[in-house]
Design an enzyme around this catalytic site. Structure first.
Site, PDB file in Angstrom:
ATOM      1  N   TYR A 146     -27.442   7.861  30.964  1.00 40.49           N
ATOM      2  CA  TYR A 146     -27.146   6.414  31.004  1.00 40.49           C
ATOM      3  C   TYR A 146     -26.502   5.968  29.690  1.00 40.49           C
ATOM      4  O   TYR A 146     -25.529   5.212  29.686  1.00 40.49           O
ATOM      5  CB  TYR A 146     -28.455   5.668  31.277  1.00 40.49           C
ATOM      6  CG  TYR A 146     -28.380   4.166  31.178  1.00 40.49           C
ATOM      7  CD1 TYR A 146     -27.804   3.408  32.192  1.00 40.49           C
ATOM      8  CD2 TYR A 146     -28.920   3.497  30.073  1.00 40.49           C
ATOM      9  CE1 TYR A 146     -27.757   2.018  32.102  1.00 40.49           C
ATOM     10  CE2 TYR A 146     -28.879   2.123  29.980  1.00 40.49           C
ATOM     11  CZ  TYR A 146     -28.299   1.389  31.000  1.00 40.49           C
ATOM     12  OH  TYR A 146     -28.249   0.015  30.907  1.00 40.49           O
ATOM     13  N   ASN A 165     -33.504  -4.386  25.888  1.00 38.72           N
ATOM     14  CA  ASN A 165     -34.543  -4.691  26.900  1.00 38.72           C
ATOM     15  C   ASN A 165     -34.707  -6.192  27.203  1.00 38.72           C
ATOM     16  O   ASN A 165     -35.512  -6.887  26.582  1.00 38.72           O
ATOM     17  CB  ASN A 165     -35.874  -4.074  26.487  1.00 38.72           C
ATOM     18  CG  ASN A 165     -36.717  -3.733  27.713  1.00 38.72           C
ATOM     19  OD1 ASN A 165     -36.752  -4.488  28.673  1.00 38.72           O
ATOM     20  ND2 ASN A 165     -37.395  -2.590  27.680  1.00 38.72           N
TER      21      ASN A 165
HETATM   22  P1  NAD Z   1     -29.331  -5.236  37.547  1.00 35.77           P
HETATM   23  O1  NAD Z   1     -29.620  -3.895  38.127  1.00 35.77           O
HETATM   24  O2  NAD Z   1     -30.231  -6.366  37.913  1.00 35.77           O
HETATM   25  O3  NAD Z   1     -27.835  -5.679  37.881  1.00 35.77           O
HETATM   26  C1  NAD Z   1     -26.781  -4.766  37.993  1.00 35.77           C
HETATM   27  C2  NAD Z   1     -26.047  -5.072  39.291  1.00 35.77           C
HETATM   28  O4  NAD Z   1     -24.949  -4.160  39.435  1.00 35.77           O
HETATM   29  C3  NAD Z   1     -26.927  -4.887  40.530  1.00 35.77           C
HETATM   30  O5  NAD Z   1     -27.037  -6.095  41.272  1.00 35.77           O
HETATM   31  C4  NAD Z   1     -26.229  -3.799  41.322  1.00 35.77           C
HETATM   32  O6  NAD Z   1     -26.284  -3.985  42.741  1.00 35.77           O
HETATM   33  C5  NAD Z   1     -24.799  -3.916  40.806  1.00 35.77           C
HETATM   34  N1  NAD Z   1     -24.055  -2.688  41.097  1.00 35.77           N
HETATM   35  C6  NAD Z   1     -24.510  -1.407  40.983  1.00 35.77           C
HETATM   36  N2  NAD Z   1     -23.571  -0.558  41.424  1.00 35.77           N
HETATM   37  C7  NAD Z   1     -22.501  -1.303  41.811  1.00 35.77           C
HETATM   38  C8  NAD Z   1     -21.237  -0.989  42.376  1.00 35.77           C
HETATM   39  N3  NAD Z   1     -20.898   0.287  42.649  1.00 35.77           N
HETATM   40  N4  NAD Z   1     -20.385  -2.003  42.673  1.00 35.77           N
HETATM   41  C9  NAD Z   1     -20.740  -3.288  42.434  1.00 35.77           C
HETATM   42  N5  NAD Z   1     -21.940  -3.649  41.897  1.00 35.77           N
HETATM   43  C10 NAD Z   1     -22.800  -2.662  41.599  1.00 35.77           C
HETATM   44  O7  NAD Z   1     -29.279  -5.028  35.972  1.00 35.77           O
HETATM   45  P2  NAD Z   1     -29.201  -6.103  34.795  1.00 35.77           P
HETATM   46  O8  NAD Z   1     -30.470  -6.017  34.046  1.00 35.77           O
HETATM   47  O9  NAD Z   1     -28.752  -7.413  35.321  1.00 35.77           O
HETATM   48  O10 NAD Z   1     -28.076  -5.432  33.898  1.00 35.77           O
HETATM   49  C11 NAD Z   1     -26.756  -5.966  33.799  1.00 35.77           C
HETATM   50  C12 NAD Z   1     -25.947  -5.080  32.863  1.00 35.77           C
HETATM   51  O11 NAD Z   1     -26.565  -5.061  31.575  1.00 35.77           O
HETATM   52  C13 NAD Z   1     -25.837  -3.619  33.294  1.00 35.77           C
HETATM   53  O12 NAD Z   1     -24.567  -3.127  32.957  1.00 35.77           O
HETATM   54  C14 NAD Z   1     -26.900  -2.919  32.473  1.00 35.77           C
HETATM   55  O13 NAD Z   1     -26.614  -1.543  32.283  1.00 35.77           O
HETATM   56  C15 NAD Z   1     -26.815  -3.716  31.177  1.00 35.77           C
HETATM   57  N6  NAD Z   1     -28.059  -3.669  30.392  1.00 35.77           N
HETATM   58  C16 NAD Z   1     -29.167  -4.327  30.816  1.00 35.77           C
HETATM   59  C17 NAD Z   1     -30.335  -4.270  30.061  1.00 35.77           C
HETATM   60  C18 NAD Z   1     -31.592  -4.987  30.468  1.00 35.77           C
HETATM   61  O14 NAD Z   1     -32.586  -4.886  29.751  1.00 35.77           O
HETATM   62  N7  NAD Z   1     -31.602  -5.722  31.570  1.00 35.77           N
HETATM   63  C19 NAD Z   1     -30.371  -3.522  28.889  1.00 35.77           C
HETATM   64  C20 NAD Z   1     -29.230  -2.840  28.498  1.00 35.77           C
HETATM   65  C21 NAD Z   1     -28.058  -2.938  29.249  1.00 35.77           C
HETATM   66  N1  GDD Z   2     -40.860   0.881  33.116  1.00 30.67           N
HETATM   67  C1  GDD Z   2     -42.115   1.044  32.687  1.00 30.67           C
HETATM   68  N2  GDD Z   2     -43.134   0.872  33.574  1.00 30.67           N
HETATM   69  N3  GDD Z   2     -42.335   1.393  31.398  1.00 30.67           N
HETATM   70  C2  GDD Z   2     -43.619   1.530  30.997  1.00 30.67           C
HETATM   71  C3  GDD Z   2     -44.700   1.335  31.858  1.00 30.67           C
HETATM   72  C4  GDD Z   2     -44.445   0.987  33.211  1.00 30.67           C
HETATM   73  O1  GDD Z   2     -45.342   0.801  34.049  1.00 30.67           O
HETATM   74  N4  GDD Z   2     -45.845   1.539  31.152  1.00 30.67           N
HETATM   75  C5  GDD Z   2     -45.484   1.841  29.897  1.00 30.67           C
HETATM   76  N5  GDD Z   2     -44.135   1.856  29.802  1.00 30.67           N
HETATM   77  C6  GDD Z   2     -43.370   2.223  28.583  1.00 30.67           C
HETATM   78  C7  GDD Z   2     -42.332   3.315  28.794  1.00 30.67           C
HETATM   79  O2  GDD Z   2     -42.952   4.593  28.848  1.00 30.67           O
HETATM   80  C8  GDD Z   2     -41.483   3.130  27.554  1.00 30.67           C
HETATM   81  O3  GDD Z   2     -42.056   3.822  26.463  1.00 30.67           O
HETATM   82  C9  GDD Z   2     -41.557   1.612  27.299  1.00 30.67           C
HETATM   83  O4  GDD Z   2     -42.635   1.114  28.115  1.00 30.67           O
HETATM   84  C10 GDD Z   2     -40.291   0.859  27.668  1.00 30.67           C
HETATM   85  O5  GDD Z   2     -39.887   1.264  28.949  1.00 30.67           O
HETATM   86  P1  GDD Z   2     -38.714   0.524  29.773  1.00 30.67           P
HETATM   87  O6  GDD Z   2     -38.858  -0.944  29.631  1.00 30.67           O
HETATM   88  O7  GDD Z   2     -38.751   1.082  31.162  1.00 30.67           O
HETATM   89  O8  GDD Z   2     -37.378   1.061  29.131  1.00 30.67           O
HETATM   90  P2  GDD Z   2     -36.736   1.210  27.645  1.00 30.67           P
HETATM   91  O9  GDD Z   2     -37.072   0.075  26.757  1.00 30.67           O
HETATM   92  O10 GDD Z   2     -37.078   2.575  27.139  1.00 30.67           O
HETATM   93  O11 GDD Z   2     -35.208   1.158  28.030  1.00 30.67           O
HETATM   94  C11 GDD Z   2     -34.769   0.009  28.760  1.00 30.67           C
HETATM   95  O12 GDD Z   2     -34.049  -0.832  27.918  1.00 30.67           O
HETATM   96  C12 GDD Z   2     -32.779  -0.348  27.541  1.00 30.67           C
HETATM   97  C13 GDD Z   2     -32.126  -1.318  26.588  1.00 30.67           C
HETATM   98  O13 GDD Z   2     -32.959  -1.596  25.516  1.00 30.67           O
HETATM   99  C14 GDD Z   2     -34.017   0.484  29.985  1.00 30.67           C
HETATM  100  O14 GDD Z   2     -33.936  -0.580  30.924  1.00 30.67           O
HETATM  101  C15 GDD Z   2     -32.637   0.907  29.683  1.00 30.67           C
HETATM  102  O15 GDD Z   2     -31.913   1.067  30.908  1.00 30.67           O
HETATM  103  C16 GDD Z   2     -31.968  -0.165  28.825  1.00 30.67           C
HETATM  104  O16 GDD Z   2     -30.652   0.203  28.521  1.00 30.67           O
END
Ligand code: NAD
Ligand code: GDD
Length: 327
Positions: A146, A175
């Site tokens: 990712y 996050n």
């Molecule tokens: P989300 O999963 O709620 O939204 C992403 C959306 O993209 C979904 O609704 C999904 O259906 C859509 N999508 C996936 N594949 C697609 C495709 N092939 N065509 C069109 N749409 C498609 O996630 P989010 O939390 O709203 O994240 C938004 C953006 O921010 C993403 O690029 C994610 O990687 C990035 N991001 C989010 C976080 C976070 O903590 N939420 C952290 C780091 C980066």
């Molecule tokens: N998801 C999840 N669910 N995490 C848990 C849980 C649970 O029930 N219990 C403990 N954790 C711990 C995970 O093991 C990890 O150490 C920490 O909580 C944070 O987990 P996540 O919130 O799932 O993800 P992240 O912070 O490691 O990464 C997320 O944030 C990134 C950006 O900061 C992901 O969503 C990534 O996709 C994103 O890019």
């Protein structure tokens, strides 16, 4: 009024962003692989399209002046640690096709949503981690596919913007949590997962927490995330920028705050094996402060109280629907 396309508009950040852009009086087309997850979209148009297909991406961006590229195959650690190849495949296609469509249509401003997951694992091996600053990205060694896909997307933005005269923005979210975020099904991140577990527990029970609870993170409330996105687009700043809170807490502290806001008195934590991601992560907001003259301000306790209340409602709605299905 600008003509704006938000991709991923059916998702968490995208749906909030569409609402904020409409409140500013803009014309917005939302695009997503699926219809909006929670109620109708505020967008002027909403189209269900697959951005992995070049012709659908080109159709999605027709007439756009600004693009907020939020679509991605994405989730918390449970999802991104178990779907490397699929994520690499889907997200590189989405990013390539969306940027190429922007080039074809002569889009003026293009915001790419990257992630704290681009940062090298070797800088995130301790719980008392040094906050990550934008220049820490290279030499690159992200933990998961990712993160590699997001680095590719950032480079597409950097080189594509320069070569094709598109004004780009690259935002690295840390996050993000809040209402309308994924809260069940396997893609949920720690704040939503722990809210759900507390909402489903009764006093005297324990909730399961993955790992030893000592891993650290910072968590950014959705209102701050949207404010930061809008400020960044307006700023003209074209280099990558962190957008997150710089208040670092352990996973156990996060769980205890959620238990506190739930009003339940006797919920304990049970540490179980699970995907843990990096050991520690925090955002260095020096550049954010300097560029935007602003940084996230919503207190974790306040953001979690709002989020918990929304997730507890979803849990109740789901339970009622399940009971009705049995009648
Ligand atoms: P989300 O999963 O709620 O939204 C992403 C959306 O993209 C979904 O609704 C999904 O259906 C859509 N999508 C996936 N594949 C697609 C495709 N092939 N065509 C069109 N749409 C498609 O996630 P989010 O939390 O709203 O994240 C938004 C953006 O921010 C993403 O690029 C994610 O990687 C990035 N991001 C989010 C976080 C976070 O903590 N939420 C952290 C780091 C980066
Ligand atoms: N998801 C999840 N669910 N995490 C848990 C849980 C649970 O029930 N219990 C403990 N954790 C711990 C995970 O093991 C990890 O150490 C920490 O909580 C944070 O987990 P996540 O919130 O799932 O993800 P992240 O912070 O490691 O990464 C997320 O944030 C990134 C950006 O900061 C992901 O969503 C990534 O996709 C994103 O890019």
């Amino acid at each position: 009024m600008r003509r704006i396309v938000v991709t991923g508009a059916g998702g968490f950040i995208g749906s909030h962003l569409v609402t904020a852009l409409k409140q500013r009086g803009e014309w917005v087309r939302g695009v997503d692989l699926v219809p909006p997850g929670f109620g109708a979209s505020d967008a002027d148009e909403f189209e269900v399209l697959d951005l992995r297909r070049p012709e659908q991406a080109e159709y999605a961006l027709r007439g756009a002046q600004d693009v907020y590229a939020l679509a991605a195959d994405m989730g918390g650690m449970g999802f991104i640690s178990a779907n490397h190849a699929t994520i690499l495949h889907n997200n590189t296609l989405i990013d390539l096709n969306t940027f190429e469509a922007a080039r074809i249509h002569g889009v003026q401003r293009y915001l790419y949503s990257s992630s704290a997951c681009v940062y090298p694992e070797y800088l995130q091996e301790e719980t008392d981690v040094t906050p990550l600053k934008e220049s820490d990205i290279f030499p690159a060694a992200p933990q998961d596919a990712y993160g590699w896909a997001k680095i590719f997307g950032e480079l597409m933005n950097r080189y594509g913007g320069a070569d094709h005269g598109i004004s780009t923005r690259t935002v690295r979210f840390h996050n993000v949590y809040g209402p309308n975020g994924t809260w069940t099904g396997g893609r949920e991140k720690a704040p939503a997962a722990l809210c759900r577990k507390v909402a489903q527990a009764v006093d005297g029970e324990a909730i399961e927490v993955w790992g030893d609870g000592l891993a650290t993170r910072s968590f950014c409330y959705i209102d701050d995330c949207i404010e930061g996105i809008l400020r960044l687009m307006d700023s003209g700043f074209e280099q990558p920028l962190n957008l997150g809170s710089d208040r670092m807490v352990s996973v156990d502290e996060l769980a205890e705050i959620i238990i506190g806001v739930s009003g339940k008195r006797d919920i304990s934590l049970k540490h179980v094996p699970g995907p843990q991601g990096v050991r520690g992560r925090n955002s260095d907001n020096s550049l954010l402060d300097k560029v935007l003259g602003w940084s996230p301000a919503v207190a974790l306790e306040r953001g979690l109280a709002i989020t918990y209340s929304w997730i507890a409602e979803q849990v109740n709605l789901q339970a009622s629907a399940a009971r009705e299905a049995l009648v």
